[in-house]
Design an enzyme around this catalytic site. Sequence first.
Site, mmCIF file in Angstrom:
data_model
loop_
_atom_site.group_PDB
_atom_site.id
_atom_site.type_symbol
_atom_site.label_atom_id
_atom_site.label_comp_id
_atom_site.label_asym_id
_atom_site.label_seq_id
_atom_site.Cartn_x
_atom_site.Cartn_y
_atom_site.Cartn_z
ATOM 1 N N CYS A 2 0.798 -1.192 0.000
ATOM 2 C CA CYS A 2 0.000 0.000 0.000
ATOM 3 C C CYS A 2 0.856 1.278 0.000
ATOM 4 O O CYS A 2 0.542 2.207 -0.686
ATOM 5 C CB CYS A 2 -0.884 -0.035 1.215
ATOM 6 S SG CYS A 2 -2.270 1.063 1.140
ATOM 7 N N LYS A 605 -7.257 3.246 1.885
ATOM 8 C CA LYS A 605 -7.768 4.552 1.480
ATOM 9 C C LYS A 605 -7.790 4.697 -0.036
ATOM 10 O O LYS A 605 -8.779 5.126 -0.612
ATOM 11 C CB LYS A 605 -6.922 5.664 2.105
ATOM 12 C CG LYS A 605 -7.396 7.080 1.780
ATOM 13 C CD LYS A 605 -8.784 7.339 2.329
ATOM 14 C CE LYS A 605 -9.252 8.748 2.043
ATOM 15 N NZ LYS A 605 -10.664 8.944 2.411
#
EC number: 2.6.1.16
Length: 610
Positions: A2, A605
Site C-alpha cells: 500500500c 484509502k
Amino acid sequence: MCGIVGAIAQRDVAEILVNGLHRLEYRGYDSAGIAIVDQEKRLQRVRCLGKVQVLAEAVAAEKITGGTGIAHTRWATHGAPSEDNAHPHVSGQFAVVHNGIIENYEQLRIDLQQKGYQFLSQTDTEVIAHLVHWVMRNETSLLRAVQQVVKQLKGAYGMVVMDCEQPNHLVAARSGSPLVIGLGIGENFLASDQLALLNVTRRFIFLEEGDVAEITRRTVDIYDVNGHPVQRDSQDSHLTHDATEKGTFRHFMQKEIFEQPRAILNTLEGRLHQHNVLVDSIGNGAERLLEQVEHIQIVACGTSYNAGMVARYWFEHLAGISCDVEIASEFRYRKFVTRPKSLLITLSQSGETADTLAALRLAKEKGYMGAMTICNVAGSSLVRESDLAFMTRAGVEIGVASTKAFTTQLATLLMLVIAIGKVTGNISLSQEEELVKALQSLPAEIEKALAFNQQIESLAQDFADKHHALFLGRGEYYPIAMEGALKLKEISYIHAEAYAAGELKHGPLALIDADMPVIVVAPTNDLLEKVKSNIEEVRSRGGQLYVFADKEAGFTETEGMKIMTMPKVNEVIAPIFYTIPMQLLAYHVALIKGTDVDQPRNLAKAVTVE
C-alpha cells in the site's frame, strides 16, 4: 499495495523512512518493513507484522543507519499478512518494494524456480527481486536491468529497487500504481504519495505511466515507456506540514466531518460570482465543450459512485441532460455503446483508483467527446489524463471512510450541473440565481447539521448490540441511504444495506423484525407520501425506525419510531445536508463498537489495484 518511501541522502535516512510510513498509515496496511544500506555496503532489513510504531521500535533497537534506503507498508494481496510476506523483498544484493499486482507472477515464479531461485514468501513482489538479480548477471546498470524486467511484467506496479553494491542510486518504475519523486538539496526521495515526504520537501515530480526513473543525491533521470529520456515538470505542493495531524480531535474521520463547512467553502471559492457559476473556472475550453453535451456518463467506485448517483438526478432534473452512472470495475469490462456527444466524468478522491483509471483509458478509445475528472488530488493520474479537471478542495483526507471528499464532490457536481444547464439553455438566469444562492448557503447549513452531533451520539447507543441495519430513501435520497449504509458497514462492521424504499415489497421486508434498525431519510419533497407508506410497512412488521426529516414532514415519534427533526433546507442541497447525520451516526456507532475508525479492517484509502 500500500505505501512506499525511498530516500538517498548524505544524512541517515532511517528516521525519514519511518516518518514517511507513519504519514501513509491512513492508507491501511497489515505489515511494514525497511531496508537500508550502511557505510560498509551491508543490507540491513527489518520487517514486522502490525503497526509502523512496532517497526520504528525495532529499527531503533537494532540501530539501523545509512544514507540509502527503502520502506513499505503492505496490504495483503498475494499471501497472508506475515513477516515473511512483508516488504522489502531481497534477492542477493537487491532489495525491492512494490505496490500493485503482477498478474503473470505464477509463470514467472515457475521460470525462476527452474533457474534455481528459492522463494521465501507467497508474494508476487519476490518475483521482481529475483528477476532483477537474474538480469544483473549480464548487466552492469541497475537502470537498464529494471527496464528489461518491467517488459516481462503484466499487471500494475509502482516499485523501487535498491542495490547494496551500488548504494549511490535508486531506480523506480511506475505502471498503474502512483509514484512521486521528492526533490531536495543534495538529497532526493521517492514515495507512493507526496504526503509521506512533506516534512523533507515541497517540490515533487509525478511519474507518468511507463516511466522508469533513476535518482541519486543530486540527479533525477527519467525515461519513458520506450526508454527515451524525458523531462517531467516539477510541482510545488501546497499541502500543509500538519495536514496529517488530528489536532484536538479523537480521530481523523471526526476531524474531517467537522471540516466540511470549510472544505465546501474552499471548493466554491472563485467559482461563483454573485449569483452565477463561472464556467471558465472549470477549465480552459470548458464552455465550448459543455455546450455540446447531450449525455453524461459518470464512472466511479465506492463513495464516489454514490455521489455520481445523486448527480444523476440533478443532471436530468435541473439541466435536462440524460445521465448514466456506472461502477468503474463493471464499466471497464463490458461492451458498451458510446452515445453521440457524450461526456465521460470520472469521480475519485485520490485520482489513482485503478478501475476508474482503466475505465478512463478505455473510454478515450471509444469515442467520447471529452473526459472530465472531479478529483481531490492535483497531479494525480486522473487529473493528468483527463481533458478537464474540476478539482474539489477538500484538503487531505486521512480517514479511510470518505466524508469531506464526498460532500465536496457533490458541491462540485452541482456547480457543473448549473454550468451545463446554463450553456445549453436548459437553466434560466433566474433558476441559476436560485441554485447558486442554495449552494452559497451550504456551508452554514452544514454547520446546523453538525450541531446535532450530541443527539446523534445518544441515538447511536441503540445500535450497540445490532448486527444488521437497513437504510431507505427515495429519489436523490436513495444514494444518500447508500452512503449511510456504506459508512456504517465500513467503520462499525455492522452489516448494512440500502434500498430504494419502493423496493421493500420485493425482498427486504422479509428481514424486518425488532432487531433490525431501519434508518430512513425522509425530508419534505414530492415523494414524501410514498416514503410514509413505506415507513408504515416497516412499522406494521415490528421494525425499529429511525427517521431523519424536517418538521414540515409531519412525523410524530411513537413506540418503535424515533424522529430526528432536522432544519428545513433548500431541496436542491438537501441530499448534501442529510449526508452529515449519516456520517455522524456511523462514527458514533463505531466508537461504541470499539473499532478502528480511521483504519477499518481489510480496507485501504486509495485502491490502486484491481
